[in-house]
Design an enzyme around this catalytic site. Structure first.
Site: not given
Ligand code: NAD
Length: 245
Positions: A88, A153, A157
């Protein structure tokens, strides 16, 4: 739905990752939260203290095969198996191509692609030996449509989708299913920080009329991890309210 299963969730300290961790715990799994810093892992563990016998924290550099192998082995040692890996953790940026530095591009590709490769490889070795498992990768709506700025980004993906579909075909013979979840705009800290009018405007353009909640996305991760998805592999499951950004 996950009774007796052991999962690792990278980036499980907040946002969608934390919602996945909670959903898996509620459904009977034991879960290791992989975070980038010990203090954020500790904070998440203390929030989930009611499950203290079913959770643990790890902090490997997700791009280091040695650190990841060691951390994943510690999960197997503590909980007895590794059945589910959720890749994730991910970072994004909206920088214009004219301002994009190579460092920024590399940083995104490192965590979002190299990290997924390293963790999938490490987990697959354990899963093959124990007779099977499930890997689920974090993709995004932008892996289908691209996005009009921040090209690194969506590029990362698209690569996640490629890894997902290829590993699904390669690992099927070892009884390892590999899928991805592609969320649309989801109500994590980033969206919560936006002005309400902007969130309303974004919501109006989504056919289901709202942004996604982390639990909407976590439920897709639950389905794909469970035996209900026993014949589903190589799929990128869109969870976006039919948004077409
Ligand atoms: P977020 O930024 O709230 O959380 C990201 C998580 O990744 C955090 O727990 C952070 O500590 C961790 N992280 C960041 N860098 C890291 C590293 N180097 N090593 C280990 N952990 C690390 O993100 P989110 O919005 O919850 O998104 C989670 C996933 O879902 C991501 O891959 C994101 O691309 C994808 N996503 C999110 C959305 C959205 O709208 N939020 C939409 C599509 C996809």
């Amino acid at each position: 739905m996950l009774k007796g299963k052991v999962a690792i969730v990278t980036g499980g300290t907040r946002g969608i990752g934390l919602a996945i961790v909670k959903t898996y715990l509620e459904n009977g799994a034991k879960v290791a939260i992989a975070g980038s810093r010990q203090e954020t892992v500790d904070k998440a563990l203390s929030e989930l203290s009611e499950y203290k016998n079913s959770i643990m924290g790890i902090c490997p550099n997700l791009c280091s095969p040695e650190e990841v192998d060691k951390a994943f082995a510690s999960v197997k040692e503590k909980f007895g198996s590794l059945d589910i890996l959720v890749n994730n953790a991910g970072i994004s940026s909206r920088t214009s191509i004219y301002d994009y530095t190579l460092d920024e591009f590399t940083k995104i590709m490192d965590l979002n692609v190299k990290g997924v490769f390293v963790c999938a490889q490490s987990a697959a070795k354990i899963m093959k030996e124990q007779g099977g498992g499930v890997i689920i990768n974090a993709s995004s709506m932008v892996s289908i449509y691209g996005q009009p700025s921040g090209c690194g980004y969506p590029t990362s993906k698209f690569a996640v989708n490629g890894l997902t579909k290829s590993l699904a075909r390669e690992l099927a013979k070892d009884n390892i299913r590999v899928n991805a979840v592609a969320p649309g705009v989801t109500n994590t800290d980033m969206v919560a920080a936006l002005p309400k009018e902007l969130v309303n405007k974004i919501s109006e353009e989504i056919p289901l009329g709202r942004v996604g909640e982390p639990t909407d996305v976590a439920n897709a991760y639950l389905y794909l991890a469970s035996d209900l998805a026993s014949y589903v592999t190589g799929e990128v499951l869109q969870v976006d309210g039919a948004a077409r950004a």
